[in-house]
Scaffold this motif. Structure first.
Motif, mmCIF file in Angstrom:
data_model
loop_
_atom_site.group_PDB
_atom_site.id
_atom_site.type_symbol
_atom_site.label_atom_id
_atom_site.label_comp_id
_atom_site.label_asym_id
_atom_site.label_seq_id
_atom_site.Cartn_x
_atom_site.Cartn_y
_atom_site.Cartn_z
ATOM 1 N N PHE A 78 -0.547 -2.621 -7.237
ATOM 2 C CA PHE A 78 0.471 -1.582 -7.443
ATOM 3 C C PHE A 78 -0.191 -0.268 -7.844
ATOM 4 O O PHE A 78 -1.382 -0.221 -8.177
ATOM 5 C CB PHE A 78 1.523 -2.024 -8.470
ATOM 6 N N HIS A 79 0.595 0.781 -7.824
ATOM 7 C CA HIS A 79 0.095 2.127 -8.124
ATOM 8 C C HIS A 79 1.257 2.989 -8.584
ATOM 9 O O HIS A 79 2.413 2.572 -8.537
ATOM 10 C CB HIS A 79 -0.542 2.720 -6.857
ATOM 11 N N ASP A 80 0.918 4.192 -8.990
ATOM 12 C CA ASP A 80 1.934 5.181 -9.314
ATOM 13 C C ASP A 80 2.145 6.009 -8.044
ATOM 14 O O ASP A 80 1.244 6.705 -7.594
ATOM 15 C CB ASP A 80 1.448 6.061 -10.475
ATOM 16 N N HIS A 81 3.349 5.906 -7.508
ATOM 17 C CA HIS A 81 3.663 6.577 -6.242
ATOM 18 C C HIS A 81 3.563 8.103 -6.360
ATOM 19 O O HIS A 81 3.446 8.804 -5.357
ATOM 20 C CB HIS A 81 5.083 6.164 -5.824
ATOM 21 N N LEU A 82 3.606 8.626 -7.592
ATOM 22 C CA LEU A 82 3.578 10.071 -7.794
ATOM 23 C C LEU A 82 2.208 10.583 -8.221
ATOM 24 O O LEU A 82 2.036 11.779 -8.464
ATOM 25 C CB LEU A 82 4.611 10.465 -8.872
ATOM 26 N N PRO B 288 0.841 -1.211 0.000
ATOM 27 C CA PRO B 288 0.000 0.000 0.000
ATOM 28 C C PRO B 288 0.871 1.255 0.000
ATOM 29 O O PRO B 288 1.997 1.249 0.489
ATOM 30 C CB PRO B 288 -0.743 -0.134 1.337
ATOM 31 N N HIS B 289 0.332 2.322 -0.544
ATOM 32 C CA HIS B 289 0.999 3.610 -0.504
ATOM 33 C C HIS B 289 0.976 4.116 0.934
ATOM 34 O O HIS B 289 -0.050 4.010 1.579
ATOM 35 C CB HIS B 289 0.243 4.563 -1.440
ATOM 36 N N PRO B 290 2.045 4.660 1.508
ATOM 37 C CA PRO B 290 3.327 4.941 0.851
ATOM 38 C C PRO B 290 4.431 3.926 1.179
ATOM 39 O O PRO B 290 5.562 4.124 0.772
ATOM 40 C CB PRO B 290 3.681 6.293 1.459
ATOM 41 N N THR B 291 4.091 2.837 1.904
ATOM 42 C CA THR B 291 5.166 1.946 2.378
ATOM 43 C C THR B 291 5.565 0.870 1.378
ATOM 44 O O THR B 291 6.671 0.350 1.417
ATOM 45 C CB THR B 291 4.762 1.282 3.712
ATOM 46 N N HIS B 292 4.616 0.461 0.493
ATOM 47 C CA HIS B 292 4.911 -0.495 -0.592
ATOM 48 C C HIS B 292 5.369 -1.854 -0.082
ATOM 49 O O HIS B 292 6.219 -2.488 -0.708
ATOM 50 C CB HIS B 292 5.972 0.079 -1.551
ATOM 51 N N GLN B 293 4.820 -2.300 1.040
ATOM 52 C CA GLN B 293 5.340 -3.522 1.666
ATOM 53 C C GLN B 293 4.581 -4.809 1.334
ATOM 54 O O GLN B 293 4.955 -5.882 1.805
ATOM 55 C CB GLN B 293 5.407 -3.341 3.189
HETATM 56 CU CU LIG Z 1 3.239 4.755 -3.135
#
Ligand SMILES: [Cu+2]
Length: 140
Positions: free
Chosen positions: A122-126, A88-93
């Motif tokens: 997944f996602h675009d972190h930005l 998950p955003h923002p940790t990406h774990q």
């Molecule tokens: Cu993210």
């Protein structure tokens, strides 16, 4: 004395015969059940590489079904930066390691090989726009 030796030899032959017959009947069910071939690691085909293009319209594929060992390449064909990463955003774990760790500029790619059976969102972190959300379903 001779009788004892002969009967000993007969017993040995009998035991050897039992052993041979026993191992054959032990194998028989295996060969009959293997009528439907089960995949073995050696029989698996070479890993595939899948391409996900990131455009200004979103992702070329939002949901991808792949096999363990396959690779996914994310290519940014948009003019702004995009940063593919696992949820998950923002940790990406959820799927550790699946993270480009930086924004990809235009025509830049990021590849990740999936090594376990798992579903990786997944996602675009930005960019929090839902058109940049997807998932990769990794099966055996
Ligand atoms: Cu993210």
């Amino acid at each position: 004395m001779r009788k004892i030796i002969i009967s000993f030899i007969v017993v040995v032959i009998f035991v050897v015969l039992l052993f041979v017959l026993g191992s054959q009947t032990g194998k028989a069910p295996e060969t009959s059940t293997s009528a439907t071939p089960t995949p073995t690691p050696n029989a698996q085909k070479a890993p595939n590489t899948f391409l996900v293009q990131i455009t200004d319209q979103g992702l070329s594929v939002n949901e991808l079904n792949i096999k363990v060992g396959d690779m996914v390449t994310f290519k940014n064909v948009d003019s702004v930066r995009h940063w593919p990463a696992a949820g998950p955003h923002p940790t990406h774990q959820i799927c550790p390691g699946f993270d480009s760790l930086k924004g990809l500029s235009q025509n830049e790619s990021y590849s990740y090989r999936f090594t376990e059976v798992k579903t990786c969102p997944f996602h675009d972190h930005l960019n929090t726009n839902s058109k940049y959300f997807g998932k990769i379903i990794v099966s055996e």
